[in-house]
Design a protein around this motif. Structure first.
Motif, mmCIF file in Angstrom:
data_model
loop_
_atom_site.group_PDB
_atom_site.id
_atom_site.type_symbol
_atom_site.label_atom_id
_atom_site.label_comp_id
_atom_site.label_asym_id
_atom_site.label_seq_id
_atom_site.Cartn_x
_atom_site.Cartn_y
_atom_site.Cartn_z
ATOM 1 N N ARG A 79 -39.438 -60.427 -2.463
ATOM 2 C CA ARG A 79 -39.481 -61.552 -3.881
ATOM 3 C C ARG A 79 -39.720 -62.810 -3.825
ATOM 4 N NH1 ARG A 79 -39.357 -59.135 -7.928
ATOM 5 N NH2 ARG A 79 -39.406 -61.119 -9.193
ATOM 6 N N ILE A 139 -45.076 -58.455 -6.102
ATOM 7 C CA ILE A 139 -44.399 -58.514 -5.266
ATOM 8 C C ILE A 139 -44.310 -56.964 -6.568
ATOM 9 C CG2 ILE A 139 -42.111 -59.081 -6.403
ATOM 10 C CD1 ILE A 139 -42.869 -62.003 -6.709
ATOM 11 N N HIS A 140 -43.607 -56.041 -5.500
ATOM 12 C CA HIS A 140 -42.923 -55.114 -5.803
ATOM 13 C C HIS A 140 -41.434 -55.190 -6.203
ATOM 14 C CE1 HIS A 140 -47.250 -53.652 -5.478
ATOM 15 N NE2 HIS A 140 -47.081 -53.671 -4.290
ATOM 16 N N ARG A 141 -41.316 -54.263 -6.937
ATOM 17 C CA ARG A 141 -39.812 -53.842 -7.209
ATOM 18 C C ARG A 141 -39.211 -53.154 -5.995
ATOM 19 N NH1 ARG A 141 -39.188 -49.877 -11.985
ATOM 20 N NH2 ARG A 141 -39.592 -51.475 -13.171
ATOM 21 N N ILE A 142 -38.097 -53.930 -5.257
ATOM 22 C CA ILE A 142 -37.281 -53.726 -4.443
ATOM 23 C C ILE A 142 -37.100 -52.273 -4.384
ATOM 24 C CG2 ILE A 142 -35.541 -53.749 -2.404
ATOM 25 C CD1 ILE A 142 -36.251 -57.245 -2.921
ATOM 26 N N LYS A 143 -35.785 -51.633 -5.627
ATOM 27 C CA LYS A 143 -35.117 -50.457 -5.637
ATOM 28 C C LYS A 143 -36.623 -49.165 -5.918
ATOM 29 C CE LYS A 143 -32.951 -48.181 -9.292
ATOM 30 N NZ LYS A 143 -32.035 -47.585 -10.707
ATOM 31 N N ARG A 180 -38.136 -48.693 -3.554
ATOM 32 C CA ARG A 180 -38.712 -48.609 -2.439
ATOM 33 C C ARG A 180 -38.437 -47.866 -0.934
ATOM 34 N NH1 ARG A 180 -44.113 -51.363 -2.534
ATOM 35 N NH2 ARG A 180 -44.508 -50.635 -4.471
#
Ligand code: NAD
Length: 332
Positions: A120, A142-146, A148
């Motif tokens: 984040r 930034i990429h969504r962590i959910k 990944r």
């Protein structure tokens, strides 16, 4: 003769070791606290020791083991015991023990904290805010962590505690462990994969193996080259498991997206080390194991190991159990 328990080097946070002194005296043993800087100092002071407790300095060398004939057990204040040559200890009939479980939750929490801070970009934005800036949200990708993938290197206690938390965040968890079967890894709830697949599939690669001759520089330039350009490397295990020069180079050239590190090849991390200046690297000073709760648990775990040894010349946390048949006899 009374058994002597010798604290070889001091964790200043624990001094004057009142809790340990009370417990160990209750078991009928003598407790001596020293702060040896070298194996010469240890040899000069620990001649009566049957049990040496070691905070972190590499002073219990094979030379010291030879020079301390009463020594039968070395206990490391922590999980990693890379400061002790366990092979040399085994050859000499000396048991080595650790405190295996006091901080699994804390280190897992730290691995997740580093992962979130990196992914984040919390640390990056925080730095800019400190400098009175107000950077736009899209300054970094930034990429969504959910959704990944978290790749665990090593699937022991801390890795499992990290992986379970990551699943709670909606991540896919894959794991490589050289010594665990695929079934055992599946049983933990993770997908077993090869080392190469863990590196190439992980959006986050989190390292959880002990440091030993086999794992030194396990994550080298070649391993780093297998990681995706958008991936982050998290290390809460031991600095020596990663070739830090190769990691510095990979980060400086943007070959991976960032890193979250608690441990380093040289500790303290020297002032001016290039790692301290790299962007997208979140650093903590080898403090992952600490919480008020874990620190108390560590003291209890250490004393319990001493109690077990005094009562039965053995402890459940011995890491070189093959020594049992050749253990040095207790000297009267
Ligand atoms: P553990 O023994 O439960 O797990 C280690 C796992 O690594 C085991 O499953 C083992 O099979 C696996 N492994 C060993 N060699 C391997 C290899 N070559 N390739 C792949 N897997 C391998 O230990 P843990 O409690 O999970 O702790 C892991 C490490 O974390 C410790 O050894 C210690 O060095 C480090 N640690 C750091 C801190 C800190 O403050 N940062 C605190 C505690 C522990």
């Amino acid at each position: 003769m009374t058994i002597q328990v010798f604290q070889a080097d001091t964790f200043h946070l624990l001094a004057p070791y009142a809790f340990e002194r009370e417990q160990i005296t209750r078991y009928g043993a003598e407790f001596v606290v020293a702060d040896c800087l070298t194996d010469d100092e240890l040899i000069a002071q620990a001649g009566n020791a049957e049990i040496i407790l070691l905070a972190w300095r590499g002073v219990v060398t094979p030379r010291a083991m030879d020079a301390l004939p009463r020594l039968r057990l070395i206990v490391r204040w922590g999980v990693g015991f890379d400061q002790i040559d366990a092979v040399a200890a085994t050859q000499r009939g000396i048991a080595v023990a650790n405190a295996p479980s006091y901080a699994s939750e804390e280190v897992a929490e730290q691995a997740i904290a580093l992962m979130m801070a990196a992914g984040r970009r919390v640390a990056w934005f925080h730095d800019r805010m400190r400098r009175d800036e107000w950077p736009s949200a899209q300054t970094n990708k930034i990429h969504r962590i959910k959704g990944r993938t978290l790749a665990l290197i090593g699937a022991g206690r801390i890795a499992a505690a990290t992986g379970w938390r990551a699943r709670g965040l909606g991540m896919n968890v894959i794991a490589y462990d050289r010594y665990l079967s695929a079934e055992a890894i599946q049983h933990l709830g993770f997908e077993p994969v090869s080392f190469e697949d863990a590196l190439s599939r992980g959006d986050y690669v989190s390292v959880h193996v002990p440091l030993n001759p086999e794992t030194r520089h396990l994550i080298d330039a070649q391993a780093l080259a297998r990681m995706q350009p958008g991936a982050f490397l998290i290390n809460t295990s031991r600095g020596g498991v990663i070739d830090q020069a190769a990691l510095t180079d990979a980060l400086a050239h943007g070959r991976i997206a960032g890193a979250g590190l608690d441990v380093y090849e040289t500790e303290p991390l020297p002032a001016g080390d290039p790692m301290r200046r790299l962007e997208h690297v979140t650093l903590t000073p080898h403090m992952a194991a600490y919480s008020e709760e874990s620190w108390h648990g560590l003291r209890v775990e250490m004393c319990d190991t001493v109690r077990q040894w005094i009562e039965g010349s053995w402890a459940t946390s011995v890491v070189n159990p093959q020594v049992r048949s050749r253990l040095r006899p207790r000297q009267g």
